[in-house]
Each structure stands twice: as structure tokens, then as C-alpha cells.
Enzyme design. Sequence first.
Site, PDB file in Angstrom:
ATOM      1  N   CYS A   2      28.760  32.792  59.746  1.00 19.41           N
ATOM      2  CA  CYS A   2      27.793  32.129  60.859  1.00 19.41           C
ATOM      3  C   CYS A   2      27.908  30.926  61.056  1.00 19.41           C
ATOM      4  O   CYS A   2      28.496  30.177  60.374  1.00 19.41           O
ATOM      5  CB  CYS A   2      26.243  32.471  60.127  1.00 19.41           C
ATOM      6  SG  CYS A   2      26.186  34.153  59.330  1.00 19.41           S
ATOM      7  N   ARG A  27      31.986  31.212  65.359  1.00 19.48           N
ATOM      8  CA  ARG A  27      31.628  31.357  63.808  1.00 19.48           C
ATOM      9  C   ARG A  27      30.802  32.851  63.704  1.00 19.48           C
ATOM     10  O   ARG A  27      30.670  33.195  62.583  1.00 19.48           O
ATOM     11  CB  ARG A  27      31.212  30.380  63.162  1.00 19.48           C
ATOM     12  CG  ARG A  27      32.111  29.073  63.127  1.00 19.48           C
ATOM     13  CD  ARG A  27      31.487  27.834  62.112  1.00 19.48           C
ATOM     14  NE  ARG A  27      31.958  28.497  60.770  1.00 19.48           N
ATOM     15  CZ  ARG A  27      32.687  27.588  60.046  1.00 19.48           C
ATOM     16  NH1 ARG A  27      33.304  26.763  60.586  1.00 19.48           N
ATOM     17  NH2 ARG A  27      32.965  28.175  59.067  1.00 19.48           N
ATOM     18  N   TRP A  71      26.634  36.410  61.965  1.00 15.38           N
ATOM     19  CA  TRP A  71      27.517  37.372  62.077  1.00 15.38           C
ATOM     20  C   TRP A  71      26.958  38.257  60.709  1.00 15.38           C
ATOM     21  O   TRP A  71      26.720  37.913  59.598  1.00 15.38           O
ATOM     22  CB  TRP A  71      28.841  36.727  61.542  1.00 15.38           C
ATOM     23  CG  TRP A  71      29.831  37.913  61.477  1.00 15.38           C
ATOM     24  CD1 TRP A  71      30.577  38.211  62.455  1.00 15.38           C
ATOM     25  CD2 TRP A  71      30.368  38.593  60.333  1.00 15.38           C
ATOM     26  NE1 TRP A  71      31.576  39.116  62.082  1.00 15.38           N
ATOM     27  CE2 TRP A  71      31.262  39.506  60.980  1.00 15.38           C
ATOM     28  CE3 TRP A  71      29.893  38.569  59.117  1.00 15.38           C
ATOM     29  CZ2 TRP A  71      32.132  40.386  59.999  1.00 15.38           C
ATOM     30  CZ3 TRP A  71      30.721  39.619  58.187  1.00 15.38           C
ATOM     31  CH2 TRP A  71      31.668  40.291  58.774  1.00 15.38           C
ATOM     32  N   ASN A  97      24.298  30.743  55.505  1.00 12.20           N
ATOM     33  CA  ASN A  97      25.442  31.248  55.569  1.00 12.20           C
ATOM     34  C   ASN A  97      25.922  31.634  54.292  1.00 12.20           C
ATOM     35  O   ASN A  97      25.597  30.938  53.088  1.00 12.20           O
ATOM     36  CB  ASN A  97      26.664  30.316  56.111  1.00 12.20           C
ATOM     37  CG  ASN A  97      26.288  30.112  57.630  1.00 12.20           C
ATOM     38  OD1 ASN A  97      25.586  30.623  58.305  1.00 12.20           O
ATOM     39  ND2 ASN A  97      27.038  28.886  58.050  1.00 12.20           N
ATOM     40  N   GLY A  98      26.564  32.899  54.094  1.00 13.77           N
ATOM     41  CA  GLY A  98      26.946  33.489  52.681  1.00 13.77           C
ATOM     42  C   GLY A  98      26.242  34.709  52.390  1.00 13.77           C
ATOM     43  O   GLY A  98      25.728  35.385  53.255  1.00 13.77           O
ATOM     44  N   GLU A 481      51.920  40.827  62.868  1.00 12.35           N
ATOM     45  CA  GLU A 481      51.064  39.902  63.540  1.00 12.35           C
ATOM     46  C   GLU A 481      50.882  40.357  64.855  1.00 12.35           C
ATOM     47  O   GLU A 481      49.756  40.132  65.621  1.00 12.35           O
ATOM     48  CB  GLU A 481      51.666  38.616  63.408  1.00 12.35           C
ATOM     49  CG  GLU A 481      51.109  37.420  64.229  1.00 12.35           C
ATOM     50  CD  GLU A 481      49.651  37.178  64.272  1.00 12.35           C
ATOM     51  OE1 GLU A 481      49.039  37.996  63.185  1.00 12.35           O
ATOM     52  OE2 GLU A 481      48.981  36.612  65.221  1.00 12.35           O
ATOM     53  N   LYS A 485      47.175  40.823  66.548  1.00 12.45           N
ATOM     54  CA  LYS A 485      46.493  40.321  67.443  1.00 12.45           C
ATOM     55  C   LYS A 485      46.062  41.242  68.810  1.00 12.45           C
ATOM     56  O   LYS A 485      45.206  41.094  69.405  1.00 12.45           O
ATOM     57  CB  LYS A 485      47.572  39.269  68.234  1.00 12.45           C
ATOM     58  CG  LYS A 485      47.073  38.087  68.826  1.00 12.45           C
ATOM     59  CD  LYS A 485      47.088  36.903  68.069  1.00 12.45           C
ATOM     60  CE  LYS A 485      46.155  36.952  66.850  1.00 12.45           C
ATOM     61  NZ  LYS A 485      46.461  35.921  65.859  1.00 12.45           N
ATOM     62  N   GLU A 488      42.781  43.368  67.491  1.00 12.68           N
ATOM     63  CA  GLU A 488      41.848  42.150  67.414  1.00 12.68           C
ATOM     64  C   GLU A 488      40.921  41.868  68.710  1.00 12.68           C
ATOM     65  O   GLU A 488      39.827  41.981  68.772  1.00 12.68           O
ATOM     66  CB  GLU A 488      42.164  40.691  66.979  1.00 12.68           C
ATOM     67  CG  GLU A 488      41.430  39.977  66.326  1.00 12.68           C
ATOM     68  CD  GLU A 488      42.227  38.521  65.728  1.00 12.68           C
ATOM     69  OE1 GLU A 488      43.446  38.418  65.919  1.00 12.68           O
ATOM     70  OE2 GLU A 488      41.568  38.094  65.012  1.00 12.68           O
ATOM     71  N   HIS A 504      60.229  58.398  58.234  1.00  8.92           N
ATOM     72  CA  HIS A 504      59.641  59.160  57.290  1.00  8.92           C
ATOM     73  C   HIS A 504      58.259  59.451  57.541  1.00  8.92           C
ATOM     74  O   HIS A 504      57.402  59.682  56.552  1.00  8.92           O
ATOM     75  CB  HIS A 504      59.849  58.029  56.043  1.00  8.92           C
ATOM     76  CG  HIS A 504      61.192  57.623  55.900  1.00  8.92           C
ATOM     77  ND1 HIS A 504      62.208  58.463  55.067  1.00  8.92           N
ATOM     78  CD2 HIS A 504      61.898  56.582  55.878  1.00  8.92           C
ATOM     79  CE1 HIS A 504      63.273  58.009  54.933  1.00  8.92           C
ATOM     80  NE2 HIS A 504      63.003  56.645  55.474  1.00  8.92           N
ATOM     81  N   LYS A 602      35.325  33.569  63.248  1.00  4.93           N
ATOM     82  CA  LYS A 602      36.437  32.685  63.271  1.00  4.93           C
ATOM     83  C   LYS A 602      36.686  32.429  61.744  1.00  4.93           C
ATOM     84  O   LYS A 602      37.860  32.403  61.476  1.00  4.93           O
ATOM     85  CB  LYS A 602      36.150  31.387  64.142  1.00  4.93           C
ATOM     86  CG  LYS A 602      37.216  30.537  63.907  1.00  4.93           C
ATOM     87  CD  LYS A 602      38.688  30.968  64.688  1.00  4.93           C
ATOM     88  CE  LYS A 602      39.745  29.793  64.684  1.00  4.93           C
ATOM     89  NZ  LYS A 602      40.817  30.698  64.952  1.00  4.93           N
TER      90      LYS A 602
END
Length: 607
Positions: A2, A27, A71, A97-98, A481, A485, A488, A504, A602
Site C-alpha cells: 500500500c 503500490r 492493496w 502498510n504491512g 519472464e 509479463k 501479468e 513429456h 509494485k
Amino acid sequence: MCGIVGYVGSQQAAPLILEGLTRLEHRGYDSVGVAVLGAGGLRVAKQAGRVRDLELPKRFAGRVGIGHTRWATHGPANDTNAHPHVSADGAVAVVHNGIIDNAAALRAELVDAGVELTSDTDTETLAHLVARSEADSLEGKVREALAQVDGTYGVAVMHADFLDRIVVARNGSPLIIGVGEKEMHVASDLAALVRYTTTVAHLDDGEMATLTASGFTTYAVAGGQLGEKSKAVTTLDIDPDSYEAGEHSSYMHKEILEQPAATERVLRGRLDERFATAHLGGLNMDARETRAIRRVKILGCGSAYYVGQMGASMIEELARIPADAEAASEFRYRNPVIEPDTLYVAVSQSGETIDTLLAVQEIKRKGGRVIGLVNVVGSAVARECGSGIYLHAGPEVAVASTKALTNMYVGFALLALHLGRVRDLSISDGRRLIEGLNRLPSQIEEILKHEDALREVAGRLADAESLFFVGRVRGYPVAREGAQKFKEISYRHAEAYQTSELKHGPLALISPDVPTVAIVPDDELTDRNVGALHEIAARGGPLVVVTHPTVDLGELAATRVDVPANEVELDPILLTISLQILAYHAALKLGHDIDKPRNLAKSVTVE
Ligand code: AGP
């Protein structure tokens, strides 16, 4: 995750806080809220949604204020769960935050004591605990409340009985104090401060601070007592405009285009042509110590972990030191053996990712040597490591990381070159690498020129519900990656696989509706790669092959995306950049919010 912003001074706090929150929305962007302290007492406005949606009530006046973008961790994103949270008597407002680990127990105790809880959050408990403390000062009240809390926090508190101040405290979630002219700011990210001041002090874990218009005082919280503590203030050399999107429609697009300049910055002053090596003064390791390294272990999360895999492969190839990468989020939970002759490398754009930070602390606790590859100067991981390589990518705002990852890769190349040259890497190989590194910025420019062609390919990929990204050896982390991306920001199911492993199992999923993006560099595996792709084509699977102009795909039915070739060790990053552009244009076509993908934020500052 956050965002926190606070202000105390002579101006109206609310507009400044809203402006700061807009810059922090990357964030966390579930909900937003602001509290101000003024003649009308403590006033709060908050709701689910974006900062731009928050309408402040009339006469929302006050020269002290705190704000938050959320968040969600405890409870859904709705109006009541939005911060600030206020105590039952209406006197205390808290943004946090946390995660408070013992929130359930604290909530139960408060209910037993007759407090009516109004939200599902862990944070609300803090507001009540501060209000119920019998300490005389706000600092004492906050200290007593935090003493009952297990978990992580960056927290800012206001109290209607203490009209001149904000009290902040940190344990695991970043807080930066900004020093202004007869005013003080606080934020969880520099982005919210740089328009007002670049003179800052980073709060450390276990510290509290009081902010008033005339300055700030820092305290160490030790043994349940508050001891005043001096705090270094630094003036950062930052261009506030580098935090703006400018004429770009999104930060991600801006940051993709900034990559040639960003790679030039990370290389600047670090290449030693004479000895064909890299100068990395921040490592603080002499040649004898460097030679004594027997293993390299890289730790990062998400995309940083995938770039870590690319880095491990470069280190192993060039320095012939066994190297691997591991998700930092898993590392400490398997009680890892920490070896004295292993060099541990923590890699992080933000330097605030809690999983990476905790991995660093675990290594240090067991006596290991750990360096950081970090973008944000002065961030927690950088400070905890104490030595390492700064990435100089500039501020990265988009949730989907691009230029910082590219610079991580270049950072690893520099490290591999440095380690290699104190060992067996020949001077001619060193020179070959340096020439390759110097070519990167112009080759990235070249890739960016083909954005229109990539947009067209991305448009077709965006139509698929599910995709594979495949590669082998050096190409496999590129595929990982690329898939990361893509999923996301496009919200499509994108799965990465080793090309060699398809047969396989996953080949069962190949159909005309499931495209595969294949990474096929011109290297010792090209023929085998192309052979495996025929197995996909034979089953009707559409193929996009990201490759080098020299690769002959023969009769393979595929759309090809050509990327300029560099030295084989450096090719992965150029291949990755074309995948960033594919993901960006797929998400754009699907109409998604490019910079703020759903459910993400973020910097992940909660476990
Ligand atoms: C990258 O696009 C992602 N948003 C994410 O995986 C990110 O790389 C990860 O959370 C690590 O972040 P850091 O580099 O700030 O530690």
C-alpha cells in the site's frame, strides 16, 4: 504494497496528500482515504476505488494529514476496510502498510473489552490500541500499541489531542521522511515526495519518528523504551520529472522506451577496456576474496528471480563458478545451509520486497556474505546488504517491470565478467563481452523500432485464452519472464516450459487455439529447438518464433520475430525485450489498465 503519505506544515494537507497518493497508486489501488486534523477536529474521507474517485467533503480543512492507497490483505476492498482507520472515540486515525500477524487475537481482546470493530482489517486494531493507551504523549501511546503487535508495519498516526504532529513507525515496511521549508512530509515511496523535497531521511526498522512543522525527531524503540536517536538526512540527486509519464500513454511504455538510456547508465564507468573486466567498487571484495568464492546463489522474486536465473547461467558460463537462482520467497522456509564460500546475491528493483529482504536477513544471521543488485538507492535490501551493484535504471513506476529487469541482467553480466576475469576468463573473451555490452543500447533501439510489427503479432496472441512460452537452457528463463509479463498485464493464461519437456506432457494441450511463443536463439541448440517446434506445428499449434536473423526455420509454419544477435551470453536480454513489447500490446488491445494490473502492486512488502 500500500501507499502512505503524510504532511504537516502551513498548507492545507488534503490536496497535497491526494497528489502524493496519485503518485503512489502503483503500490496499491483497491481503495483510498485521507484524514486531516484541523479546527474541525479529526476528519476522514475514504472509499473503495482509485484516488481520482475520492470526493472530499466540504470544509475538509487541516494542516496535518495522512493518506493511504490500499492493496487488500485482511478483508475485501470496500469503503469500511479502506484506511485511515479511526478509534471508537473518533480521536485517533491510523494508516498502515504491512500485516499484523496477531490481528485475530487482538481483535478478540478488543471485542472482549467492549470495543465495536467496524472493519475486517488488522489495521483497525492499532487505532483502538493507540486510543486506549494511558501514556501521556502520542509517542508513548503509539509505542504501547506497537508493543502488542506482532508483524510488519509502516504506520502513520494522528490524534485529535495532539494537533501539531504525526507519529510514524517502521518495522518491515518502508517509510521515508521528507524535509521541507517549515513543513514535513512522509511517504512510503520517494515518488510521493520528490515534487516537494529531495532532502530525505530513511526510517529503519525498529524506529519511530515525530513530525511537526518545524522538524522531526527519531526514536529507537528498544526494550519497550523510546530513546532519541540522531538520523542522517541526505539530499538526493533526483530529477522529479523522471517520475512523470510525460507524453506517454502509460509508464510501462515509457519505461520500455527508456531501456537504451538505462543500459548506458548501468554500464557507465564500469567497463575496464585495458584489463577487459568490470569495475564494481560497490562489491567491497578484494581479488583474494573474489577468488575464494566457490558458489553463487541468487535470490529474488517474480521477474527478478527469472532474471536471476539468466544471471546464474552467465556466471556459470563465464566465471565457471556453480551458480543458481532461487525464489527468495521460498528460501528461508527450507532452513537453507549457508556456506561461507558462497556469494549470495539479492536482486530487487524496489529493494523493498519483503521476501527478498527476509532472505538477506536469514543469510546474514547465519554468517553468510550477501550483496545486492538493487535499483532503488537507500532501499531496505540495499542497506541490509551494505554492498553490491546499483542498477541506475531510474524510477520504475509501472507494476510490470521492464527497464529495471534489463539493468539487472546487465548488472549480472558485469558481475560475471568481474568474477570471470579474476579466474579463468581470457582477456579476449573479456573484450568480446565488453564489446557486446557496449552494443546493447543500440541493439535495443533497433528492437524498439519494430514495435509496429510486434503490435500486429501481439494482437493475434491477445485473442488466445491460453498460451505457451518455451525455450531451452539460456532461453528458458527468457520464456519464463515472457510468460510472466504476458499474464501479468493481459490476464491470459501463459505458461512457460522447457521446449525439451513439452513432449513429456504439455503437448497434450497443443491445439489451434493455443499458440506457442518459442525462444530460438542462434546457438548450439537451434536445430534441436526447431525440431521440437515441428512437433507443435504438426498438431496445429500456432507458433511465434522469437529468433535471430541467421536462424533458418526451414518449412516450419511460424510467424517469426527477428531480434539482433549479440554474444550468446548476452542474447537473452534482447530476446526478452521483444517479449515485453508483445505483452504490452496484447494488454493494450484487451483494454486493460497497463500500469495497474488487477490484484497486483509494485512492491510486495507483505509475505
Ligand atoms: C515484475 O513484472 C513483477 N511485477 C514482479 O514479479 C516483480 O519482479 C517482483 O515482485 C519483484 O520485485 P522487486 O524487483 O521490486 O523485488
